[in-house]
Write a protein that holds these residues in place. Structure first.
Motif, PDB file in Angstrom:
ATOM      1  N   ILE A 131       9.674  24.920  47.326  1.00  0.00           N
ATOM      2  CA  ILE A 131       9.738  23.824  48.310  1.00  0.00           C
ATOM      3  C   ILE A 131      10.832  24.043  49.367  1.00  0.00           C
ATOM      4  O   ILE A 131      10.554  23.951  50.565  1.00  0.00           O
ATOM      5  CB  ILE A 131       9.863  22.449  47.604  1.00  0.00           C
ATOM      6  N   PRO A 132      12.093  24.409  48.962  1.00  0.00           N
ATOM      7  CA  PRO A 132      13.108  24.626  49.999  1.00  0.00           C
ATOM      8  C   PRO A 132      12.707  25.701  51.008  1.00  0.00           C
ATOM      9  O   PRO A 132      12.977  25.574  52.203  1.00  0.00           O
ATOM     10  CB  PRO A 132      14.346  25.073  49.199  1.00  0.00           C
TER      11      PRO A 132
ATOM     12  N   ALA B   2       9.199  25.304  57.936  1.00  0.00           N
ATOM     13  CA  ALA B   2       8.606  24.190  58.683  1.00  0.00           C
ATOM     14  C   ALA B   2       9.579  23.661  59.743  1.00  0.00           C
ATOM     15  O   ALA B   2       9.171  23.205  60.812  1.00  0.00           O
ATOM     16  CB  ALA B   2       8.212  23.073  57.725  1.00  0.00           C
ATOM     17  N   MET B   3      10.892  23.762  59.447  1.00  0.00           N
ATOM     18  CA  MET B   3      11.911  23.307  60.412  1.00  0.00           C
ATOM     19  C   MET B   3      12.161  24.346  61.502  1.00  0.00           C
ATOM     20  O   MET B   3      13.004  24.158  62.370  1.00  0.00           O
ATOM     21  CB  MET B   3      13.232  23.018  59.679  1.00  0.00           C
TER      22      MET B   3
ATOM     23  N   LEU C  15       3.988  30.160  57.812  1.00  0.00           N
ATOM     24  CA  LEU C  15       3.660  29.257  56.689  1.00  0.00           C
ATOM     25  C   LEU C  15       2.450  29.742  55.908  1.00  0.00           C
ATOM     26  O   LEU C  15       2.403  29.651  54.680  1.00  0.00           O
ATOM     27  CB  LEU C  15       3.422  27.829  57.194  1.00  0.00           C
TER      28      LEU C  15
ATOM     29  N   PHE D 166       9.665  26.502  52.014  1.00  0.00           N
ATOM     30  CA  PHE D 166       8.677  25.952  52.948  1.00  0.00           C
ATOM     31  C   PHE D 166       9.342  24.997  53.946  1.00  0.00           C
ATOM     32  O   PHE D 166       8.992  24.970  55.120  1.00  0.00           O
ATOM     33  CB  PHE D 166       7.564  25.225  52.180  1.00  0.00           C
ATOM     34  N   ILE D 167      10.328  24.209  53.469  1.00  0.00           N
ATOM     35  CA  ILE D 167      11.035  23.268  54.363  1.00  0.00           C
ATOM     36  C   ILE D 167      11.757  24.042  55.476  1.00  0.00           C
ATOM     37  O   ILE D 167      11.669  23.693  56.656  1.00  0.00           O
ATOM     38  CB  ILE D 167      12.029  22.386  53.569  1.00  0.00           C
ATOM     39  N   VAL D 168      12.448  25.140  55.071  1.00  0.00           N
ATOM     40  CA  VAL D 168      13.198  25.944  56.054  1.00  0.00           C
ATOM     41  C   VAL D 168      12.265  26.475  57.142  1.00  0.00           C
ATOM     42  O   VAL D 168      12.561  26.407  58.333  1.00  0.00           O
ATOM     43  CB  VAL D 168      13.937  27.115  55.340  1.00  0.00           C
TER      44      VAL D 168
END
Length: 432
Positions: free
Chosen positions: A350-351, A357-358, A143, A353-355
Motif C-alpha cells: 500500500i505505501p 499515486a502522489m 501504477l 502505491f500511495i507514493v
C-alpha cells in the motif's frame, strides 16, 4: 494433488541427499550444491533496485572512484549473513525469535515496529524497480507496472508452499538472469580495467556528495530484512544428528555465503563500472534509473538498454518475493503470529502505491527508502553480535575473539555512516 506431491518430493529428495552428505555417505564436487539456497535467497537483497539507484549515481558522477565502498559493504555483508546463518543452524531459532526470547517486551515491540517499517521501505524500493522497468520497456503507466509486479510476486510466493527447493531454484534462476545481464553489459561498455582495479582498493571520497552516495551504497547493500531472513532460512532446513554434522553444515553454509555474496558483489561492481563507462564522461548528471535507460539507448544501442531493463525486472520481482518472506518471518518471530501471505503483500504494498499515486519522483523515493533502511539496520546487527558471542546461546560454536572484534568494527562503521547520512539528509553538511 498429484502435482503437489511431485513438487514436495523435490524437497524430500534434497533432504535425503543432505542427510547422506552430512554423515559422510555422499561426497563429490556437487555436494555443496545440496546446501545452496539460503544464501542465494538472501543475496537477492544485495541486488535489489535500491542498489541500481545508488550504483548508477556512484558510477556516473565519480567514475570508478567509489568501487572500494562496494567492496567494503560486501565484505561486511558476508560476515553478517554468515553469522545470521550460523545462529539459525546452531540454535534452530531465527534472529527475531531470539530477540523475543532474550530482550524485554518493550524492546521486542520496538524492534518489531522498526523492522515492519523497514519491510515497507524495502517493498517500496522493490516494487518501484520492477514497475519502472516494465513501464520503460512496454510504455505502460507506473501504477500498471506495479500491479503486474504485485501479481507476479504473489504467484512466485505460492510456489513456496510446495517445499523450499522449488522457490530456491526459481530465485536462483532470477539471480542468474541478473548476473548474466551484467556479464553481457561488461562486453558492451568500454571499461578501463586498470582504473577500475585501483578504484576497488584505493579508498577515496572526492567530495561531500560522494560521502552521501557511499552511505547510500552501504544502506542499499547491508539490509536489515536479509540479516533477519537468513537465520530463518537455515533454522529448520536440515536435521543434524550430532555436533560433528552441525560443524560440517556450518562449513557448507559459510562456503555458500562466500560464493553467493561474491556473485552479488560482482554484480554491484559491474553496475558501477557500467554507469561509469557509459555516463561518467559527458553524462555525469545521470542519477535516475529512467535517465540511465534513455541515455544508454543512443550511447550503446537498444541491446544494452534492454539488457539493463531485463536485469531490473528480475531484480524487482525476486527481491519483492524475498522481502515478503522476510516480513512474514519477522512478524512471526517477534509477535508469534502469522498472517495470510496475500494480507502481508497488501500491507507492505500500500505505501508503494500511495507514493506512486502522489506522483513522487521514483528514483528519489528509492533513495529515501534506503535512508529508512539505514535507520532500521543497527537493531539486527547489534542483536546478532550480542547473541553469537554468548556461550550460553552458541555453546561450542560461540564466535572467536577475532570474529567478535571484526563484527563490532563492522557494526560501528555502518552506524557511523548511517548517522552521517541522516545528518546530511536533514541538511547538516559534515564535510563543510
Amino acid at each position: 494433488m498429484h502435482e503437489m506431491k511431485h513438487s514436495s518430493s523435490l524437497t524430500e529428495r534434497t533432504n535425503t541427499a543432505i542427510g547422506q552428505a552430512l554423515d559422510g555417505r555422499k561426497r563429490g564436487m556437487m555436494t555443496p550444491l545440496l546446501f545452496a539456497g539460503p544464501a542465494v535467497i538472501a543475496s537477492i537483497a544485495y541486488m535489489d533496485p535500491g542498489n541500481f539507484a545508488t550504483n548508477i549515481q556512484a558510477g556516473s558522477r565519480y567514475g570508478y572512484s567509489l568501487l572500494w565502498v562496494v567492496v567494503m559493504a560486501n565484505l561486511i555483508a558476508m560476515l553478517f549473513q554468515a553469522l545470521s546463518a550460523k545462529l539459525g543452524i546452531v540454535t534452530n531459532k531465527n534472529l527475531a525469535e531470539m530477540c523475543r526470547e532474550q530482550f524485554p517486551k518493550p524492546v521486542v515491540w520496538g524492534m518489531w515496529i522498526v523492522s515492519e517499517i523497514a519491510a515497507m521501505a524495502t517493498d517500496l524500493a522493490e516494487f518501484l524497480g520492477g514497475a519502472i522497468a516494465l513501464s520503460l520497456l512496454f510504455g505502460m503507466p507506473l501504477l500498471v507496472g506495479m500491479g503486474i509486479t504485485a501479481v507476479i510476486t504473489y504467484v512466485l510466493l505460492m510456489v513456496e508452499r510446495r517445499g523450499f527447493r522449488p522457490l530456491e531454484l526459481m530465485i536462483g534462476g532470477l539471480v542468474a538472469i541478473i548476473a548474466l545481464c551484467y556479464l553481457v553489459e561488461m562486453f558492451i561498455v568500454p571499461v578501463n580495467w586498470a582504473e577500475a582495479g585501483m578504484g576497488m582498493i584505493m579508498p577515496q571520497l572526492p567530495d561531500a556528495q560522494a560521502l552521501t552516495i557511499s552511505v547510500g551504497i552501504i544502506g542499499a547493500t547491508v539490509m536489515p530484512h536479509a540479516i533477519f531472513l537468513h537465520s530463518g532460512l537455515t533454522q529448520n532446513r536440515t536435521e543434524v544428528k550430532n555436533q560433528k554434522e552441525r560443524r560440517k553444515l556450518l562449513r557448507f553454509s559459510n562456503i555458500e555465503v562466500i560464493i553467493a555474496l561474491s556473485v552479488a558483489g560482482l554484480v554491484n561492481i559491474a553496475m558501477v563500472i557500467m554507469a561509469s563507462s557509459a555516463f561518467h564522461s559527458g553524462h555525469s548528471d545521470v542519477a535516475e534509473i529512467e535517465t540511465a535507460y534513455h541515455t544508454l539507448t543512443p550511447l550503446l544501442g537498444i541491446g544494452a538498454a534492454g539488457v539493463f531493463l531485463l536485469s531490473l525486472i528480475a531484480s524487482g520481482i525476486s527481491s519483492s518475493v524475498v522481502g515478503t518472506m522476510a516480513g512474514q518471518m519477522i512478524m512471526q518471530g517477534f509477535v508469534g503470529f502469522r498472517i495470510p501471505v496475500w494480507v502481508r503483500r497488501l500491507v507492505t504494498m500500500i505505501p508503494a502505491f500511495i507514493v506512486v499515486a502522489m506522483d513522487v519522483n521514483a528514483t528519489d523515493a528509492l533513495v529515501y527508502s534506503q535512508v529508512v533502511l539505514s535507520l532500521a539496520l543497527p537493531a539486527p546487527m547489534i542483536a546478532l553480535v550480542m547473541f553469537t558471542r554468548r556461550r550460553d546461546i552458541m555453546g561450542e560454536f560461540v564466535n572467536s575473539r577475532t570474529t567478535v572484534v571484526i563484527s563490532i568494527i563492522g557494526t560501528v562503521i555502518i552506524l557511523a555512516l548511517n548517522i552521517v547520512l541522516l545528518l546530511q539528509t536533514f541538511g547538516v553538511n559534515i564535510m563543510a
